[in-house]
Write a protein that holds these residues in place. Structure first.
Motif, PDB file in Angstrom:
ATOM      1  N   ASP A  53      -8.618  90.700 -66.864  1.00  0.00           N
ATOM      2  CA  ASP A  53      -8.047  91.833 -66.364  1.00  0.00           C
ATOM      3  C   ASP A  53      -7.794  92.344 -65.035  1.00  0.00           C
ATOM      4  O   ASP A  53      -7.898  92.767 -63.850  1.00  0.00           O
ATOM      5  N   ALA A  54      -8.116  94.030 -66.532  1.00  0.00           N
ATOM      6  CA  ALA A  54      -7.992  95.287 -65.545  1.00  0.00           C
ATOM      7  C   ALA A  54      -9.542  94.607 -64.662  1.00  0.00           C
ATOM      8  O   ALA A  54      -9.398  96.007 -63.440  1.00  0.00           O
ATOM      9  N   ALA A  55     -10.691  94.470 -65.456  1.00  0.00           N
ATOM     10  CA  ALA A  55     -11.628  93.572 -64.089  1.00  0.00           C
ATOM     11  C   ALA A  55     -11.146  93.123 -62.705  1.00  0.00           C
ATOM     12  O   ALA A  55     -12.034  94.402 -62.113  1.00  0.00           O
ATOM     13  N   TYR A  56     -11.130  92.981 -63.137  1.00  0.00           N
ATOM     14  CA  TYR A  56     -10.658  91.727 -61.932  1.00  0.00           C
ATOM     15  C   TYR A  56      -9.752  92.428 -60.672  1.00  0.00           C
ATOM     16  O   TYR A  56     -10.030  92.531 -59.366  1.00  0.00           O
ATOM     17  N   GLU A  57      -8.788  92.868 -61.358  1.00  0.00           N
ATOM     18  CA  GLU A  57      -7.540  93.613 -60.825  1.00  0.00           C
ATOM     19  C   GLU A  57      -8.071  94.744 -59.894  1.00  0.00           C
ATOM     20  O   GLU A  57      -7.490  95.299 -58.465  1.00  0.00           O
ATOM     21  N   LEU A  58      -9.061  95.733 -60.312  1.00  0.00           N
ATOM     22  CA  LEU A  58      -9.669  96.543 -59.577  1.00  0.00           C
ATOM     23  C   LEU A  58     -10.862  95.912 -58.554  1.00  0.00           C
ATOM     24  O   LEU A  58     -10.930  97.177 -58.015  1.00  0.00           O
ATOM     25  N   VAL A  59     -11.087  95.121 -58.818  1.00  0.00           N
ATOM     26  CA  VAL A  59     -12.569  94.510 -58.164  1.00  0.00           C
ATOM     27  C   VAL A  59     -11.911  94.527 -56.266  1.00  0.00           C
ATOM     28  O   VAL A  59     -12.421  94.623 -55.802  1.00  0.00           O
ATOM     29  N   ALA A  60     -10.953  93.794 -57.137  1.00  0.00           N
ATOM     30  CA  ALA A  60      -9.736  93.618 -55.885  1.00  0.00           C
ATOM     31  C   ALA A  60      -9.451  94.722 -54.378  1.00  0.00           C
ATOM     32  O   ALA A  60      -9.121  93.422 -53.805  1.00  0.00           O
ATOM     33  N   GLU A  61      -9.437  94.984 -55.149  1.00  0.00           N
ATOM     34  CA  GLU A  61      -8.769  96.754 -54.277  1.00  0.00           C
ATOM     35  C   GLU A  61     -10.079  97.252 -52.808  1.00  0.00           C
ATOM     36  O   GLU A  61      -9.190  97.446 -52.077  1.00  0.00           O
ATOM     37  N   PHE A  62     -10.898  96.627 -53.319  1.00  0.00           N
ATOM     38  CA  PHE A  62     -11.890  96.474 -52.047  1.00  0.00           C
ATOM     39  C   PHE A  62     -12.447  95.245 -51.176  1.00  0.00           C
ATOM     40  O   PHE A  62     -12.879  94.127 -52.192  1.00  0.00           O
ATOM     41  N   ASP A  63     -12.693  95.321 -50.135  1.00  0.00           N
ATOM     42  CA  ASP A  63     -12.208  93.661 -49.496  1.00  0.00           C
ATOM     43  C   ASP A  63     -13.634  93.428 -49.256  1.00  0.00           C
ATOM     44  O   ASP A  63     -14.474  93.766 -48.754  1.00  0.00           O
ATOM     45  N   PRO A  64     -13.767  92.096 -49.717  1.00  0.00           N
ATOM     46  CA  PRO A  64     -15.276  91.535 -49.614  1.00  0.00           C
ATOM     47  C   PRO A  64     -15.284  91.008 -48.515  1.00  0.00           C
ATOM     48  O   PRO A  64     -16.843  91.205 -48.307  1.00  0.00           O
ATOM     49  N   ALA A  65     -14.781  91.249 -46.947  1.00  0.00           N
ATOM     50  CA  ALA A  65     -15.159  91.569 -46.019  1.00  0.00           C
ATOM     51  C   ALA A  65     -16.141  92.341 -45.152  1.00  0.00           C
ATOM     52  O   ALA A  65     -16.516  92.242 -44.461  1.00  0.00           O
ATOM     53  N   LEU A  66     -15.461  93.264 -46.398  1.00  0.00           N
ATOM     54  CA  LEU A  66     -16.173  94.530 -45.553  1.00  0.00           C
ATOM     55  C   LEU A  66     -17.087  94.871 -45.829  1.00  0.00           C
ATOM     56  O   LEU A  66     -18.316  95.522 -45.978  1.00  0.00           O
ATOM     57  N   ALA A  67     -17.569  94.569 -47.634  1.00  0.00           N
ATOM     58  CA  ALA A  67     -18.662  95.015 -48.628  1.00  0.00           C
ATOM     59  C   ALA A  67     -18.146  94.155 -49.455  1.00  0.00           C
ATOM     60  O   ALA A  67     -16.975  94.403 -50.361  1.00  0.00           O
ATOM     61  N   PRO A  68     -19.878  94.302 -50.285  1.00  0.00           N
ATOM     62  CA  PRO A  68     -19.990  93.703 -51.710  1.00  0.00           C
ATOM     63  C   PRO A  68     -19.532  95.336 -52.824  1.00  0.00           C
ATOM     64  O   PRO A  68     -19.291  95.339 -52.106  1.00  0.00           O
ATOM     65  N   ALA A  69     -17.842  94.847 -53.347  1.00  0.00           N
ATOM     66  CA  ALA A  69     -17.779  95.384 -54.797  1.00  0.00           C
ATOM     67  C   ALA A  69     -18.320  94.727 -56.113  1.00  0.00           C
ATOM     68  O   ALA A  69     -17.596  93.815 -57.021  1.00  0.00           O
ATOM     69  N   VAL A  70     -18.533  95.500 -57.017  1.00  0.00           N
ATOM     70  CA  VAL A  70     -19.002  95.457 -58.665  1.00  0.00           C
ATOM     71  C   VAL A  70     -17.820  96.337 -59.300  1.00  0.00           C
ATOM     72  O   VAL A  70     -17.904  97.901 -58.576  1.00  0.00           O
ATOM     73  N   ALA A  71     -17.602  96.010 -60.732  1.00  0.00           N
ATOM     74  CA  ALA A  71     -16.375  96.654 -60.987  1.00  0.00           C
ATOM     75  C   ALA A  71     -17.182  96.260 -62.671  1.00  0.00           C
ATOM     76  O   ALA A  71     -16.889  94.874 -62.712  1.00  0.00           O
ATOM     77  N   ILE A  72     -17.409  97.618 -63.670  1.00  0.00           N
ATOM     78  CA  ILE A  72     -17.386  97.106 -65.126  1.00  0.00           C
ATOM     79  C   ILE A  72     -16.641  98.072 -65.585  1.00  0.00           C
ATOM     80  O   ILE A  72     -16.313  99.447 -65.546  1.00  0.00           O
ATOM     81  N   ILE A  73     -16.012  96.995 -67.092  1.00  0.00           N
ATOM     82  CA  ILE A  73     -15.427  97.958 -67.734  1.00  0.00           C
ATOM     83  C   ILE A  73     -15.427  97.789 -68.995  1.00  0.00           C
ATOM     84  O   ILE A  73     -16.223  96.748 -69.141  1.00  0.00           O
ATOM     85  N   LYS A  74     -15.214  98.705 -69.865  1.00  0.00           N
ATOM     86  CA  LYS A  74     -15.466  98.606 -70.566  1.00  0.00           C
ATOM     87  C   LYS A  74     -13.614  99.066 -71.536  1.00  0.00           C
ATOM     88  O   LYS A  74     -13.426 100.646 -71.081  1.00  0.00           O
ATOM     89  N   HIS A  75     -13.297  98.814 -72.454  1.00  0.00           N
ATOM     90  CA  HIS A  75     -11.613  98.981 -72.977  1.00  0.00           C
ATOM     91  C   HIS A  75     -10.540  99.516 -71.768  1.00  0.00           C
ATOM     92  O   HIS A  75     -10.596  99.957 -71.919  1.00  0.00           O
ATOM     93  N   ALA A  76     -10.319  98.374 -71.329  1.00  0.00           N
ATOM     94  CA  ALA A  76      -9.800  98.557 -70.061  1.00  0.00           C
ATOM     95  C   ALA A  76     -10.663  99.493 -69.087  1.00  0.00           C
ATOM     96  O   ALA A  76      -9.053  99.970 -68.570  1.00  0.00           O
TER      97      ALA A  76
END
Length: 538
Positions: A268-291
């Motif tokens: 949940d923490a990872a997906y909420e974070l990566v959603a901050e970056f508009d997919p129409a502007l650029a690919p984005a990736v977030a790697i999460i460990k212990h939230a």
């Protein structure tokens, strides 16, 4: 004064002779009605339910005929009648109740099959106030609660998933239901009406823009019982509330073993974070460990974004959660599976990517069908001893146009882009949060420290360690920008960032010592901007 309990002994086995059906969702209901009819059970139904049973070729008595009164007020009133509720609430071995049933010509029901107007689906589909109000069920919850209260004699089914178990129970007990079974059904029925009322009251409070109603209820449906909680000695379960927000609660798991409590929380923490970056502007990736983010980056492709995110902290990324803001493709999948990863979550995945991930049988792959809106309103909850805290979701969003330059040196266009990027990441880092970023990627993250100076120091150390792991001669923090989730109360945290190599700073501002911090930034040749928005996350 509490109502005293009746002085009657509850029977164990109650033969099933009369069943009342009143369902909005007919899934499985007609098959159940047919099976009960074949067992000699007399069927009763309300309105459209009775019509559906007749259409299935089964005999049924319409409740309107039973009570001698038609449905009125457009169907708002159809079961609120003594011949219905008397038949549900009577204590059959109480002489007074038994005599009153005979006096008024009331026969008891042994089973109620009921599910409610789809209120939760209605509020997800429309904002029309009158339409939503019309989908607040009254008679259904009343019947459900009456049957559940009188579980000593009546079985109540609120979930189509339980229909088969009822038939198995009748076979095992020669056409009767045992008391222990009826108690379990009653408990589930009360939980269902409680969750239903919670959805109604929560919607009403939101519709009236009432942030703190006098009573606040929580309701959810069991998604799955988990192996354990944060630790093996803690029991745990996952409930969904019906909120139509793409994420771990709505995602389809395409493969991998069951998600754990910690997996769900971190995903949940990872997906909420990566959603901050508009997919129409650029690919984005977030790697999460212990939230907390071990690395976040944008790139020309998802594969490149993943590599840049991994560079930030490759040690912590081992066994982490990877979230993507675009459809997982084969190139990104190949990169991700090179190290041990617990979960991948993305809006979707290509067939080729799915096949690549399938080679790692324990790796969970989730597709959520979309991204959550980081600016959408909503509520978050946290338990405390004796109660819980409720607040609006942190939908704060800072763009370049919102920044206020407070130093002599103006940030460059490249620095502004990185400052905005870093601050969006800092929003999802546990406080005190410090994030170093460069060229659209984190290069050092300091999270959850009691001192902001400590967070700055840890983030700088992480940046130096990441550079060493990559075979680089100087820290990744050199030439970076730095974001702080809250203001610098003293200049020491800012100066620690400058010493690490940061050239520009983004922070909320608002400290009593802002002037001193600005002076220190000027003396160090830093550019600094204020956002006016704080992002504490505890």
């Amino acid at each position: 004064m509490a109502v005293p309990p009746p002085k009657v002994d509850l029977p164990d086995l109650v033969p099933m002779k009369r069943a009342l059906f009143s369902v909005f969702d007919t899934t499985g209901a007609l098959d159940l009605a047919r099976a009960l009819h074949e067992r000699g059970v007399k069927l009763f139904g309300t309105g459209s339910t009775a019509k559906a049973i007749v259409s299935a070729g089964l005999p049924v008595i319409n409740i309107a005929d039973l009570i001698g009164f038609p449905e009125i007020l457009g169907g708002r009133v159809k079961t609120l009648h003594p011949k219905v509720h008397g038949g549900l609430l009577a204590l059959r071995n109480d002489p007074v109740h038994a005599a009153e049933l005979i006096e008024h010509g009331i026969e008891p029901f042994d089973l109620v099959v009921s599910n409610l107007y789809p209120f939760e689906k209605t509020i997800a589909a429309t904002t029309d106030f009158a339409h939503i109000v019309e989908n607040i069920d009254i008679g259904g919850p009343a019947m459900t609660r009456a049957a559940a209260k009188n579980h000593g004699f009546v079985a109540i089914l609120v979930d189509p998933a339980d229909y088969g178990a009822l038939l198995e129970t009748l076979v095992a007990h020669d056409g009767a239901t045992p008391l222990a079974y009826r108690k379990r059904l009653a408990a589930k029925a009360f939980a269902r009406t409680a969750a239903y009322d919670a959805a109604v009251s929560t919607w009403f409070a939101a519709a009236l823009d009432e942030p703190a109603p006098a009573w606040r209820s929580l309701g959810g449906k069991l998604a799955e019982t988990l192996r354990y909680g944060e630790n093996p000695h803690q029991r745990a379960a996952f409930y969904v509330t019906g909120e139509q927000r793409p994420g771990v609660a709505t995602a389809r798991q395409l493969q991998g073993k069951q998600l754990s409590y910690n997996n769900i929380n971190d995903t949940d923490a990872a997906y909420e974070l990566v959603a901050e970056f508009d997919p129409a502007l650029a690919p984005a990736v977030a790697i999460i460990k212990h939230a907390n983010p071990a690395g976040v980056a944008t790139g020309a492709s998802l594969a490149e974004a993943y590599e840049r995110a991994l560079l930030c902290d490759p040690v912590s990324a081992f066994g982490g959660i990877v979230a993507l803001n675009q459809t997982l493709d084969a190139d990104a999948a190949r990169k991700i599976v090179e190290i041990f990863t617990e979960v991948i979550i993305a809006p979707d995945a290509t067939e080729e990517a799915i096949a690549i991930v399938a080679a790692k049988k324990n790796l969970r792959l989730l597709v959520a069908g979309g991204l959550p809106d980081p600016r959408a309103s909503g509520l978050t909850f946290r338990s405390v001893a004796g109660g819980f805290l409720v607040q609006d979701r942190d939908a704060g969003h800072v763009a370049a146009a919102d920044l206020k330059v407070v130093t002599k040196r103006q940030p460059t266009a490249a620095e502004i882009a990185d400052l905005v990027f870093a601050f969006r990441v800092a929003k999802h880092v546990k406080s005190n949060a410090i994030v170093y970023a460069k060229n659209g990627a984190t290069v050092g993250v300091g999270a959850g420290q009691m001192s902001r100076v400590d967070s700055s120091t840890i983030a700088a150390r992480k940046a130096a360690e990441a550079a060493k792991a990559a075979g680089l001669s100087e820290s990744l923090a050199i030439g970076s920008v730095v974001a702080s989730d809250a203001f610098f109360p003293f200049a020491d945290g800012l100066l620690a960032a400058a010493e690490a190599g940061a050239t520009a700073v983004i922070q909320p501002g608002g400290s009593m010592r802002d002037d001193l911090v600005i002076e220190a930034a000027d003396a160090a040749g830093l550019a600094m901007v204020f956002t006016g928005v704080r992002h504490f996350r505890h």
